[in-house]
Design a protein around this motif. Sequence first.
Motif, PDB file in Angstrom:
ATOM      1  N   ASP A  22      -4.623  -2.226   4.388  1.00 14.35           N
ATOM      2  CA  ASP A  22      -3.852  -1.028   4.053  1.00 14.35           C
ATOM      3  C   ASP A  22      -4.817   0.061   3.588  1.00 14.35           C
ATOM      4  O   ASP A  22      -5.557  -0.128   2.625  1.00 14.35           O
ATOM      5  CB  ASP A  22      -2.856  -1.378   2.944  1.00 14.35           C
ATOM      6  N   THR A  23      -4.804   1.191   4.261  1.00 17.79           N
ATOM      7  CA  THR A  23      -5.726   2.278   3.901  1.00 17.79           C
ATOM      8  C   THR A  23      -5.002   3.572   3.555  1.00 17.79           C
ATOM      9  O   THR A  23      -5.635   4.619   3.410  1.00 17.79           O
ATOM     10  CB  THR A  23      -6.689   2.561   5.071  1.00 17.79           C
TER      11      THR A  23
ATOM     12  N   TYR B 267      -3.410   5.084  -3.372  1.00 18.81           N
ATOM     13  CA  TYR B 267      -4.331   6.137  -2.954  1.00 18.81           C
ATOM     14  C   TYR B 267      -3.815   7.488  -3.444  1.00 18.81           C
ATOM     15  O   TYR B 267      -2.605   7.695  -3.607  1.00 18.81           O
ATOM     16  CB  TYR B 267      -4.469   6.143  -1.428  1.00 18.81           C
ATOM     17  N   GLU B 268      -4.723   8.392  -3.669  1.00 23.85           N
ATOM     18  CA  GLU B 268      -4.396   9.664  -4.312  1.00 23.85           C
ATOM     19  C   GLU B 268      -3.349  10.455  -3.539  1.00 23.85           C
ATOM     20  O   GLU B 268      -2.509  11.139  -4.129  1.00 23.85           O
ATOM     21  CB  GLU B 268      -5.671  10.510  -4.470  1.00 23.85           C
TER      22      GLU B 268
ATOM     23  N   ARG C  90       5.397   1.605   3.588  1.00 24.63           N
ATOM     24  CA  ARG C  90       4.457   0.883   4.446  1.00 24.63           C
ATOM     25  C   ARG C  90       5.174   0.248   5.633  1.00 24.63           C
ATOM     26  O   ARG C  90       4.680   0.294   6.767  1.00 24.63           O
ATOM     27  CB  ARG C  90       3.739  -0.176   3.615  1.00 24.63           C
ATOM     28  N   ALA C  91       6.343  -0.354   5.377  1.00 26.88           N
ATOM     29  CA  ALA C  91       7.094  -0.997   6.453  1.00 26.88           C
ATOM     30  C   ALA C  91       7.545   0.008   7.507  1.00 26.88           C
ATOM     31  O   ALA C  91       7.675  -0.328   8.690  1.00 26.88           O
ATOM     32  CB  ALA C  91       8.296  -1.734   5.886  1.00 26.88           C
ATOM     33  N   ALA C  92       7.784   1.249   7.069  1.00 28.04           N
ATOM     34  CA  ALA C  92       8.198   2.304   8.002  1.00 28.04           C
ATOM     35  C   ALA C  92       7.012   2.943   8.706  1.00 28.04           C
ATOM     36  O   ALA C  92       7.188   3.896   9.479  1.00 28.04           O
ATOM     37  CB  ALA C  92       8.996   3.359   7.251  1.00 28.04           C
ATOM     38  N   ASP C  93       5.804   2.436   8.427  1.00 29.86           N
ATOM     39  CA  ASP C  93       4.570   2.954   9.029  1.00 29.86           C
ATOM     40  C   ASP C  93       4.370   4.428   8.691  1.00 29.86           C
ATOM     41  O   ASP C  93       3.908   5.216   9.512  1.00 29.86           O
ATOM     42  CB  ASP C  93       4.587   2.753  10.554  1.00 29.86           C
ATOM     43  N   GLU C  94       4.741   4.770   7.429  1.00 34.86           N
ATOM     44  CA  GLU C  94       4.522   6.111   6.934  1.00 34.86           C
ATOM     45  C   GLU C  94       3.385   6.083   5.909  1.00 34.86           C
ATOM     46  O   GLU C  94       2.980   5.020   5.441  1.00 34.86           O
ATOM     47  CB  GLU C  94       5.806   6.679   6.320  1.00 34.86           C
ATOM     48  N   THR C  95       2.886   7.245   5.550  1.00 38.66           N
ATOM     49  CA  THR C  95       1.693   7.300   4.694  1.00 38.66           C
ATOM     50  C   THR C  95       1.940   7.928   3.332  1.00 38.66           C
ATOM     51  O   THR C  95       1.044   7.942   2.493  1.00 38.66           O
ATOM     52  CB  THR C  95       0.584   8.102   5.393  1.00 38.66           C
TER      53      THR C  95
END
Length: 408
Positions: free
Chosen positions: A7-8, A226-227, A264-269
């Motif tokens: 996960d990035t 992450y910020e 994360r499951a929705a492939d969003e950031t």
Amino acid sequence: MPLFDRDTSIFSDEDVLREDYQPESIQERDEEIDTYMASLQPVINGAQPRNLFLYGKAGVGKTAVTRYLLSHLERDVDAYDDVALTVVWLNCNNLSSSYQVAANLVNELRPPSQQISTTGYPRQTVFDMLYTELESIGGTVLIVLDEIDHIGDDDGILYELPRARANGYLSSVKPGIIGISNDLSFHDSLSPKVKDTLCEEEVHFPPYTAGELRSILEQRAENALYETAYETNVLSLCAALAAQDTGSARQALDLLYKAGDITRAADETTIRESHVRDAQQALERGQIRQGMMELTRHGHLALAAVLSIAISDETPARVREIYPEYSAIAERFGTKPLVRRRMHDHLSDLAMQGILKRYARNHGRSGGQYYEYDLDVTLELALDVVDELEDVDISLEAVRGAKLRGLR
């Protein structure tokens, strides 16, 4: 391409949001920490420790503060040759008597090859074993009893341990008890002799405010996310929702963690407020499910009765309509039904937990006042829970029969 990638975008260290994470510093509990430290001061002085009880709802920092302070205390006593400190932790969840607490403490102090059975010994034998183990340690021993309120009225261990030195059971060890309770009235339920013997200090942990929860979330998010992983208002929303409900830091952290999972499951950031709202719904569903699973046997039977009637589309239903169904289900599975009034108490409990809806009806002099009940959870969720029950073979047979009747 690999099936799994690191996960990035959302979590830099999601363990920071987990329940077992111990932060390097404790936020928003300065006053409670000061009181707590004053109560622990005799330990560092080499004196007999005080008995200490912490009260507050779940998730308000009692256990986290205890772990934080005791870890520092264990480190700081190393500077003094005349102080030897041992800390023993025991969670009393599922322990309903002083006997069980004593037996489990023996096993905490013994190696795995020398464990004892937690049933079958005379009470005094178990306490003698406990005293022997404590004497073999020597020095100062702090016994932390988390969720101590689970022992209920059987509070004898809180009388026996503080008096063990005076009664000659202990000589080389100085025991102290730290009790942690989610039940704010637990102290009032203690027997008079226990209250007199304990002479305990008390620290009360109030629910967190929204501002305090926001501060805690900021500290955790800085290390967990992450910020650029969340919008500005996300932390404030998690804090506000938790403050309005329980004032629990655990609830606020769970909301943030679940919102990150959904993102994360929705492939969003980026975690947005909509993700927090979705997380709230998912967690509430999980809490209600857990509450349904933990009902008593007759609570499960009462739920099955309402479920059976709901499948037939005959709810809301009065107690006089639910009781025959409850009695039939109970008898079918070898359980003696409670009287109608006691069964009604279980329906009221289900309504208080948000599992059932309760409607007060008033038909005046002719019809009088009465209650009607209906499911306050989806039919699918209730069926899933009933299907998973282990303590009661609840009548999926009866429920399915009701469903067939409803389809005719």
